[in-house]
Scaffold this motif. Structure first.
Motif, PDB file in Angstrom:
ATOM      1  N   SER A 107       0.848  -1.277  -0.014  1.00 27.12           N
ATOM      2  CA  SER A 107       0.283  -0.073   0.005  1.00 27.12           C
ATOM      3  C   SER A 107       0.946   1.202   0.089  1.00 27.12           C
ATOM      4  O   SER A 107       2.126   1.103   0.056  1.00 27.12           O
ATOM      5  CB  SER A 107      -0.886   0.044   1.100  1.00 27.12           C
ATOM      6  OG  SER A 107      -0.057   0.284   2.253  1.00 27.12           O
TER       7      SER A 107
ATOM      8  N   ARG B 193       1.965  -7.345  -9.373  1.00 22.89           N
ATOM      9  CA  ARG B 193       1.009  -6.489  -8.382  1.00 22.89           C
ATOM     10  C   ARG B 193       1.950  -5.359  -7.792  1.00 22.89           C
ATOM     11  O   ARG B 193       1.295  -4.063  -7.873  1.00 22.89           O
ATOM     12  CB  ARG B 193       0.075  -6.998  -7.303  1.00 22.89           C
ATOM     13  CG  ARG B 193      -0.945  -6.445  -6.938  1.00 22.89           C
ATOM     14  CD  ARG B 193      -1.816  -7.425  -6.016  1.00 22.89           C
ATOM     15  NE  ARG B 193      -2.884  -6.599  -5.335  1.00 22.89           N
ATOM     16  CZ  ARG B 193      -3.809  -7.231  -4.609  1.00 22.89           C
ATOM     17  NH1 ARG B 193      -3.478  -8.268  -3.884  1.00 22.89           N
ATOM     18  NH2 ARG B 193      -4.512  -6.361  -4.034  1.00 22.89           N
TER      19      ARG B 193
ATOM     20  N   VAL C 266       2.097  -0.969  -8.373  1.00 22.11           N
ATOM     21  CA  VAL C 266       1.858   0.002  -7.934  1.00 22.11           C
ATOM     22  C   VAL C 266       3.124   0.977  -7.747  1.00 22.11           C
ATOM     23  O   VAL C 266       2.977   2.296  -7.799  1.00 22.11           O
ATOM     24  CB  VAL C 266       1.933  -0.717  -6.130  1.00 22.11           C
ATOM     25  CG1 VAL C 266       2.309   0.593  -5.171  1.00 22.11           C
ATOM     26  CG2 VAL C 266       0.653  -1.255  -5.793  1.00 22.11           C
TER      27      VAL C 266
ATOM     28  N   GLU D 191       4.568   1.437 -10.402  1.00 24.63           N
ATOM     29  CA  GLU D 191       4.304   2.352 -11.986  1.00 24.63           C
ATOM     30  C   GLU D 191       3.456   3.319 -11.827  1.00 24.63           C
ATOM     31  O   GLU D 191       3.550   4.397 -12.327  1.00 24.63           O
ATOM     32  CB  GLU D 191       4.017   1.331 -12.908  1.00 24.63           C
ATOM     33  CG  GLU D 191       5.350   0.219 -13.519  1.00 24.63           C
ATOM     34  CD  GLU D 191       4.947  -0.740 -14.509  1.00 24.63           C
ATOM     35  OE1 GLU D 191       5.778  -1.350 -14.985  1.00 24.63           O
ATOM     36  OE2 GLU D 191       3.693  -0.886 -14.626  1.00 24.63           O
ATOM     37  N   ILE D 192       2.295   3.026 -11.256  1.00 21.65           N
ATOM     38  CA  ILE D 192       1.020   3.976 -11.216  1.00 21.65           C
ATOM     39  C   ILE D 192       1.671   4.954 -10.234  1.00 21.65           C
ATOM     40  O   ILE D 192       1.462   6.454 -10.447  1.00 21.65           O
ATOM     41  CB  ILE D 192       0.014   3.389 -10.357  1.00 21.65           C
ATOM     42  CG1 ILE D 192      -0.633   2.490 -11.117  1.00 21.65           C
ATOM     43  CG2 ILE D 192      -1.053   4.549  -9.889  1.00 21.65           C
ATOM     44  CD1 ILE D 192      -1.683   1.338 -10.591  1.00 21.65           C
ATOM     45  N   SER D 193       2.392   4.845  -9.240  1.00 26.52           N
ATOM     46  CA  SER D 193       3.111   5.917  -8.168  1.00 26.52           C
ATOM     47  C   SER D 193       3.820   6.856  -8.698  1.00 26.52           C
ATOM     48  O   SER D 193       4.345   7.893  -8.286  1.00 26.52           O
ATOM     49  CB  SER D 193       3.211   5.427  -6.887  1.00 26.52           C
ATOM     50  OG  SER D 193       4.366   4.369  -7.101  1.00 26.52           O
ATOM     51  N   GLY D 194       4.847   6.298  -9.901  1.00 25.50           N
ATOM     52  CA  GLY D 194       5.821   6.758 -10.352  1.00 25.50           C
ATOM     53  C   GLY D 194       7.140   6.485  -9.510  1.00 25.50           C
ATOM     54  O   GLY D 194       7.989   7.071 -10.066  1.00 25.50           O
ATOM     55  N   PHE D 195       7.073   5.709  -8.542  1.00 27.87           N
ATOM     56  CA  PHE D 195       8.323   5.116  -7.717  1.00 27.87           C
ATOM     57  C   PHE D 195       9.134   4.392  -8.687  1.00 27.87           C
ATOM     58  O   PHE D 195      10.435   4.366  -8.272  1.00 27.87           O
ATOM     59  CB  PHE D 195       7.775   4.363  -6.557  1.00 27.87           C
ATOM     60  CG  PHE D 195       7.284   5.475  -5.521  1.00 27.87           C
ATOM     61  CD1 PHE D 195       6.934   6.663  -5.597  1.00 27.87           C
ATOM     62  CD2 PHE D 195       7.908   5.444  -4.123  1.00 27.87           C
ATOM     63  CE1 PHE D 195       6.368   7.350  -4.665  1.00 27.87           C
ATOM     64  CE2 PHE D 195       7.539   6.066  -3.164  1.00 27.87           C
ATOM     65  CZ  PHE D 195       6.777   7.109  -3.620  1.00 27.87           C
TER      66      PHE D 195
END
Lengths: 433, 112
Positions: B54, B83, B87, B89-93
């Motif tokens: 998360s 999964r 996360v 990729e979506i967050s840019g981390f």
């Protein structure tokens, strides 16, 4: 997926197109009627038929059907359309009357009841009732419940108009397909009105709750916590419900819409609202244990509608934070990761009554949330430019806006002018009158 | 959450298993930060057993990276499940944190 603009347009245009085609075919089938047809008579007849169809659609919207809500992108937008259809129907009725003047040459028989045949009298009574009830919608000083009590009888002018349409013209009576088509609309509108007016209260999606707590959050903002007495309501964050408090002094027995601010995993429902009128002010004084009927859930302002987007910008104006509070509360348990920017726009610091709650929820959210409290007295009015300046590029983001109508529409326009496709921008608009 | 530590040629390998959320992330933060205190610390985080990550887990990774930079230590992640990769990729981390495709690559990067 969200409802398509094409479907929205077709849901209105198609019935009108079919009506026009069938009316045209009725003329082609009757040579005498075709010869007697003048442009004015054509306008009168088609305008009258259109008015009946649009009024029927307007009545169907009042049933709060999930199907209709889905077509128009939410109950708020459906009701805005309901109002627009009423205005158009009224204009068509006026056009119907004006266009009939050359035909009848006696204006008095068109607008004064009991001066002509029974079906003309039925038509003129329908016009007067429809005009009277319709005009009241624009009288903002009329108390909400008074307006609702009168407006709910709009089905009567509709039924009178339908009777007039069937009795007045040989087009409908003389051509079976048009007769069947118009009968369908008359029955659909009539049944919708009867259901909404007489049956919905008992047979609608109702859940029984009691008031568990009422919390003053400051700045005329309240949280109403309800506990179920039987079956609890299942809902998605972002939706809303109509509530009706029973037998409570100072609170009339009427339904008012409120957005959920709680997580659906909780047994209790929490509604957050700002006291802006007599009803919401009195609601702050409701006694614990009072019985409440909750109808719903309704609305399309949900993450589900933007499921394909994993990056979102949430923009709340004042009490428009409510649906986002529900989404944030659900974030602690949903295991559905997103990247979110949340802007909580308030006029002054003391208006940001949910700031602490948001900060706590952001820290325990599954999604990665950047939270910005935007105090406009310090930073100026929030705008698309200011948001993008804060977030950086958000080209692959979807935008959800909830707040005062003027703010939501202005922001939407600004984002669209910045190149955002309208389908990526969702905004909630509560105007049921 | 299960955390297993191992030493491979002087490199600390922390294997993370289970859910990393607001409940479990403090334990992970404590373990990672504890291993990134000295300038010569080299830490490989094996995330192949992470079932869910998360925002709290992401923040731990961010804090750990900042601690590594501050201490002059090194931190590399590997074994991202689809999964967890989503996360990141979506967050840019994904572009901020040092992520390797395999354990071998992570160890080789640390050894270099």
């Amino acid at each position: 997926m969200r409802s398509s603009p094409v479907v929205k347009i077709l849901a209105i245009a198609l019935p009108l197109l079919v009506t026009t085609i069938l009316w045209g075919m009725s003329k082609l089938a009757d040579e005498t009627a075709m010869l007697a047809l003048s442009p004015a008579l054509a306008i009168a007849q088609v305008g009258g038929l259109y008015a009946v169809v649009l009024m029927a659609i307007g009545l169907l919207i009042t049933t709060r059907s999930t199907l209709i809500e889905g077509i128009y992108g939410g109950l708020d937008k459906s009701f805005r359309l309901h109002r627009r259809l009423g205005e158009i129907a009224l204009a068509l009725i006026v056009a119907h009357l004006v266009a009939l003047i050359p035909e009848t040459r006696k204006l008095i028989t068109l607008i004064v009841p009991f001066t002509a045949s029974w079906w003309k009298t039925v038509g003129s009574i329908a016009v007067w009732l429809f005009t009277f009830v319709g005009v009241l919608a624009f009288w903002k000083r009329l108390p909400y419940q008074t307006w609702v009590s009168i407006h709910k009888w709009m089905g009567i002018p509709f039924l009178l108009a339908a009777v007039h349409a069937f009795a007045a013209t040989s087009d409908i009576l003389g051509y079976e397909p048009l007769r069947t088509w118009m009968l369908l609309w008359a029955v659909a509108g009539g049944v919708a009105w009867i259901y909404r007016t007489f049956i919905y209260g008992a047979a609608g999606p109702r859940f029984d709750y009691v008031v568990d707590d009422v919390t003053d959050r400051g700045n005329a903002t309240w949280d109403l916590l309800l506990r179920p007495t039987t079956t609890r309501m299942n809902y998605e964050p972002g939706k809303f419900a109509f509530i009706s408090v029973k037998n409570s002094p100072g609170l009339p027995d009427e339904q008012h819409p409120f957005s959920f601010s709680s997580s659906p995993v909780r047994r209790e429902l929490r509604f957050s609202y700002k006291a802006v009128g007599d009803y919401t002010t009195a609601l702050g004084r409701v006694a614990k244990g009072s019985q409440v009927e909750v109808y719903g859930p309704f609305g399309q302002f949900t993450l589900h509608q933007l499921g394909e987007f994993r990056r979102l910008v949430w923009i709340a104006g004042g009490i428009g934070i409510t649906p986002f509070l529900s989404m944030l509360a659900f974030e602690a348990t949903n295991d559905d990761f997103r990247k979110i920017w949340l802007f909580y726009a308030v006029k002054s610091e003391d208006e940001a009554v949910y700031d602490a709650e948001i900060q706590q929820q952001v820290s325990s959210a599954d999604s990665y949330i950047d939270y910005v409290k935007w105090v406009s007295s310090e930073r100026g009015t929030i705008s698309a430019d200011a948001i993008i300046e804060t977030t950086g590029p958000i080209d692959d983001y979807a935008i959800m806006i909830c707040g005062p109508t003027a703010m939501a529409r202005t922001l939407k326009k600004q984002f669209v002018s910045r190149g955002f496709h309208p389908s990526r921008i969702m905004y909630e608009d509560f105007s049921f009158r | 959450l299960e955390l297993l530590a191992d030493e491979v040629d002087g490199i600390t390998v922390v294997t993370i298993r289970g859910r990393v959320d607001s409940t479990t992330s403090p334990a992970l933060e404590e373990r990672l930060l504890g291993a990134l205190q000295s300038p010569d610390a080299r830490l490989v985080a094996d995330m192949s057993g992470v079932e869910y990550l998360s925002s709290a887990g992401l923040r731990v990774m961010l804090v750990a990276m900042q601690q590594a930079r501050k201490a002059g230590a090194r931190l590399v992640l590997h074994g991202l499940t689809s999964r967890v990769r989503e996360v990141f990729e979506i967050s840019g981390f994904i572009s901020i944190l040092p992520v390797c495709a395999s354990r071998e690559e992570a160890l080789a990067k640390m050894a270099s």
